[in-house]
Write an enzyme that holds these catalytic residues in place. Structure first.
Site, mmCIF file in Angstrom:
data_model
loop_
_atom_site.group_PDB
_atom_site.id
_atom_site.type_symbol
_atom_site.label_atom_id
_atom_site.label_comp_id
_atom_site.label_asym_id
_atom_site.label_seq_id
_atom_site.Cartn_x
_atom_site.Cartn_y
_atom_site.Cartn_z
ATOM 1 N N HIS A 17 1.421 -1.132 -0.251
ATOM 2 C CA HIS A 17 -0.135 -0.128 0.121
ATOM 3 C C HIS A 17 1.122 1.159 -0.206
ATOM 4 O O HIS A 17 2.059 1.455 0.201
ATOM 5 C CB HIS A 17 -0.860 0.217 1.105
ATOM 6 C CG HIS A 17 -0.483 0.187 3.106
ATOM 7 N ND1 HIS A 17 0.200 1.135 2.991
ATOM 8 C CD2 HIS A 17 -0.350 -1.024 3.661
ATOM 9 C CE1 HIS A 17 0.860 0.198 4.116
ATOM 10 N NE2 HIS A 17 0.098 -0.647 4.281
ATOM 11 N N HIS A 20 3.853 1.532 2.231
ATOM 12 C CA HIS A 20 5.173 0.609 1.861
ATOM 13 C C HIS A 20 5.777 1.658 0.611
ATOM 14 O O HIS A 20 7.008 1.561 0.740
ATOM 15 C CB HIS A 20 4.770 -0.651 1.366
ATOM 16 C CG HIS A 20 4.178 -0.978 2.516
ATOM 17 N ND1 HIS A 20 2.553 -1.746 2.286
ATOM 18 C CD2 HIS A 20 4.410 -1.678 3.472
ATOM 19 C CE1 HIS A 20 2.410 -2.356 2.977
ATOM 20 N NE2 HIS A 20 3.645 -2.241 3.835
ATOM 21 N N CYS A 125 1.916 -9.707 20.229
ATOM 22 C CA CYS A 125 1.047 -9.464 18.779
ATOM 23 C C CYS A 125 1.701 -9.950 17.203
ATOM 24 O O CYS A 125 2.825 -10.466 17.019
ATOM 25 C CB CYS A 125 1.349 -8.340 18.416
ATOM 26 S SG CYS A 125 0.810 -7.467 17.242
ATOM 27 N N CYS A 128 3.141 -7.990 15.056
ATOM 28 C CA CYS A 128 3.908 -6.659 15.328
ATOM 29 C C CYS A 128 4.948 -7.588 15.437
ATOM 30 O O CYS A 128 5.984 -7.478 14.942
ATOM 31 C CB CYS A 128 4.322 -6.287 16.644
ATOM 32 S SG CYS A 128 2.899 -5.212 16.363
ATOM 33 N N CYS A 138 -2.306 -4.776 22.366
ATOM 34 C CA CYS A 138 -1.487 -4.308 20.895
ATOM 35 C C CYS A 138 -1.631 -3.032 21.105
ATOM 36 O O CYS A 138 -2.546 -2.265 20.133
ATOM 37 C CB CYS A 138 -1.105 -5.078 19.486
ATOM 38 S SG CYS A 138 -0.355 -4.598 18.932
ATOM 39 N N HIS A 141 -1.995 -2.528 17.163
ATOM 40 C CA HIS A 141 -2.934 -3.044 16.319
ATOM 41 C C HIS A 141 -4.537 -2.848 17.071
ATOM 42 O O HIS A 141 -5.347 -3.612 16.653
ATOM 43 C CB HIS A 141 -2.344 -4.996 15.726
ATOM 44 C CG HIS A 141 -1.719 -4.317 14.826
ATOM 45 N ND1 HIS A 141 0.002 -4.395 15.217
ATOM 46 C CD2 HIS A 141 -1.121 -4.004 13.688
ATOM 47 C CE1 HIS A 141 0.594 -4.466 13.709
ATOM 48 N NE2 HIS A 141 0.094 -3.642 12.805
ATOM 49 N N LYS A 294 -3.215 6.016 11.198
ATOM 50 C CA LYS A 294 -2.169 4.699 9.843
ATOM 51 C C LYS A 294 -2.777 4.059 8.604
ATOM 52 O O LYS A 294 -3.701 2.941 8.868
ATOM 53 C CB LYS A 294 -1.800 4.166 11.162
ATOM 54 C CG LYS A 294 -0.290 3.181 9.765
ATOM 55 C CD LYS A 294 0.789 2.601 11.500
ATOM 56 C CE LYS A 294 1.773 1.749 10.401
ATOM 57 N NZ LYS A 294 2.027 0.623 10.957
ATOM 58 N N LYS A 297 -3.132 -2.487 6.255
ATOM 59 C CA LYS A 297 -3.444 -3.429 6.197
ATOM 60 C C LYS A 297 -4.875 -4.156 6.663
ATOM 61 O O LYS A 297 -5.533 -4.372 6.378
ATOM 62 C CB LYS A 297 -2.827 -5.258 6.036
ATOM 63 C CG LYS A 297 -1.784 -5.426 4.807
ATOM 64 C CD LYS A 297 -0.405 -5.465 4.294
ATOM 65 C CE LYS A 297 0.286 -5.971 5.412
ATOM 66 N NZ LYS A 297 1.727 -6.183 4.675
#
Ligand code: MSP
Length: 500
Positions: A17, A20, A125, A128, A138, A141, A294, A297
């Site tokens: 995405h 990245h 997690c 991570c 987490c 996340h 953020k 995914k």
């Protein structure tokens, strides 16, 4: 000088995405900047293919993990090509050469007494791929942490606390920007730094621990090593210290702020334990967000497909927007409307239009070339000096891990050249010698601008340099070099306006 640049190797757990793409294009921009200065540069990226995160994603997709990660890895490689990013090495952690070298590294640490077998119990997690000591969810996340208890090999990380603090204090440029350096320091100073669990018995999807078939290596150990195994790619000899040392002295790891601890603490400690030198610097970017969230995914509404975006706004449009507007290190909220606004203002109206207009006047009026026909006026000298001075500002931006500063200087210079055109009005100057001189000055200002802007706008500048009748690539050392006779060619739009 040799410069080694790396992006993180991205998890092969889902399609790439915009987040990245951002880190990779920052690295690409640095690569072009260094290369234009005459450095030998290698840029490494790749995919992180082991670990439970990828394993679970494959299961969800109903594919074998091997096939699944292979497909995602291809998507990443294809994206860098589609965006025109000049990647030299693409390391996959499932390559047998990588796996062999990682095992060799493990044996080296083990032989040095840096690894021991113990028992781990903790909260984990999977997104991570990281243990947490406390909390129910987490912090990144927001998902529930999972409890694991298993035998594990440990790396004697705790030993390195003092050495890491000393290194970070002695090398202010080791972690940029400063806010991340302080974060890493306070982590090290405020925690006892426990030894790191570096193997997993609960999964088979990883690099086997040498001599113990019950364990695979912790995915982060395997992944971080991609930075050095990529250098040895294709070599018969496995872990080649001399080859690594050849590239390593000026290494920059471009990373996101979410993976700072891995790079500022675990990785340098692993290198110290293996007797390898530390990278020169970590350049840490913030997050791209969509509506304040953020891009990730795990949050599908935030996903923006970079290839599709580049298709609509141009590869240079995409890279320019992020390089120019994001103060590296800070978060930036992405909106397409803002992108279109900035790109049209800077590239279509300002830079692109400037090249077309000036080159048209030069090509039409001086098919045999223009020379400096009479003495400079004060404004001529000022403009040429400004173009050269802009070099310092762009260089300072790169050195301070703030390419946006350089991009802003470039666009300001372009605006000043535009102002000079408006003031001098070369199309209506009665004195032919003055007219020729003004166009000669403009050609040089545009030439210098092309060298300064190339790392940010490679395709646009390639077109612009064709208009300046230049056949060689932009080179930093050419800034300020003046020619006797200059030529230009007419062209279509250098950067056509984009639609919203
Ligand atoms: N596989 C690990 C890295 C191992 S490096 C030895 C990993 N992969 S990742 O795919 O989850 O993310 C890698 C990097 O992508 C982040 O650190 C960051 O550089 C970049 N980004 C991912 N999402 C991002 C944003 N939303 N915004 C900016 N960068 C982002 O972590």
């Amino acid at each position: 000088m040799k410069r080694y640049l790396t992006t993180p190797i991205y998890y092969a757990s889902g399609s790439p995405h915009l987040g990245h793409a951002y880190t990779t294009l920052v690295a690409d921009c640095y690569k072009r900047f260094y290369r234009s200065r005459g450095d030998e540069v290698m840029l490494t990226t790749g995919t992180d293919e082991h670990g439970q995160k990828n394993e679970r994603a494959a299961a969800r997709a109903g594919l074998s993990v091997e096939r699944f990660v292979e497909g995602i890895s291809r998507e990443f490689a294809g994206l860098w090509e589609a965006l025109g990013l000049a990647v030299d090495r693409f390391e996959r952690t499932t390559l047998p050469t990588h796996e062999r070298m990682v095992q060799e590294f493990w044996r080296r640490l083990s032989a040095a007494g840096e690894i021991y077998l113990g028992e781990y119990e903790g909260l984990y997690c999977i997104d991570c791929e990281q243990y947490f000591t406390e909390g129910e969810t987490c912090p990144v996340h927001g998902r529930p942490l999972e409890r694991f208890a298993e035998p594990s090999y440990f790396f004697r990380l705790g030993r390195y606390r003092r050495a890491l603090i000393d290194h970070i204090k002695a090398h202010p440029e080791f972690i940029l920007p400063e806010v991340r350096r302080r974060e890493a320091l306070s982590f090290l100073e405020g925690n006892e730094l426990r030894d790191l669990s570096i193997s997993r018995a609960s999964t088979k999807w990883g690099v086997p621990v040498p001599g113990d078939g019950d364990h695979v290596m912790y995915v982060w150990v395997d992944a971080l090593l991609a930075y050095v195994t990529a250098i040895c790619q294709g070599e018969e000899r496995a872990f080649d210290d001399a080859r690594i040392a050849g590239w390593w002295a000026d290494t920059t790891h471009f990373i996101g702020k979410d993976i700072l601890t891995f790079h500022a603490v675990y990785w340098p400690a692993m290198l110290l334990a293996a007797g390898l030198p530390l990278p020169a610097r970590l350049v840490v970017n913030g997050w791209l967000t969509v509506e304040g969230r953020k891009i990730a995914k795990s949050d599908p509404v935030t996903i923006v497909d970079p290839a599709e975006l580049a298709h609509g706004v141009g590869r240079d449009g995409l890279r320019w927007y992020f390089l120019r507007t994001v103060s590296l290190g800070q978060d930036c909220n992405y909106s397409r409307e803002h992108l279109v606004e900035v790109v049209n203002a800077d590239l279509a109206n300002n830079i692109g239009n400037l090249y077309s207009r000036v080159c048209q006047m030069l090509a039409k009026g001086y098919p045999e070339g223009a020379t400096r026909a009479n003495e400079f006026a004060r404004d001529d000298v000022r403009l040429l000096e400004r173009a050269v001075a802009c070099r310092d500002s762009v260089e300072a931006g790169f050195a301070a891990a703030n390419p946006a500063q350089g991009a802003r200087s470039v666009v300001e210079l372009s605006a000043e050249i535009n102002t000079y055109v408006q003031q001098q009005k070369p199309w209506s100057l009665p004195d032919p010698k003055r007219r020729e001189t003004v166009l000669w000055v403009l050609w040089h200002a545009l030439h210098d601008l092309s060298c300064l802007a190339e790392p940010f706008l490679p395709e646009t500048i390639a077109k612009a340099r064709k208009c300046l009748a230049l056949s060689v690539e932009a080179h930093w050392g050419d800034i300020g070099v003046r020619r006797e006779r200059v030529f230009a060619r007419r062209s279509g739009a250098i950067f056509p306006r984009i639609r919203g």
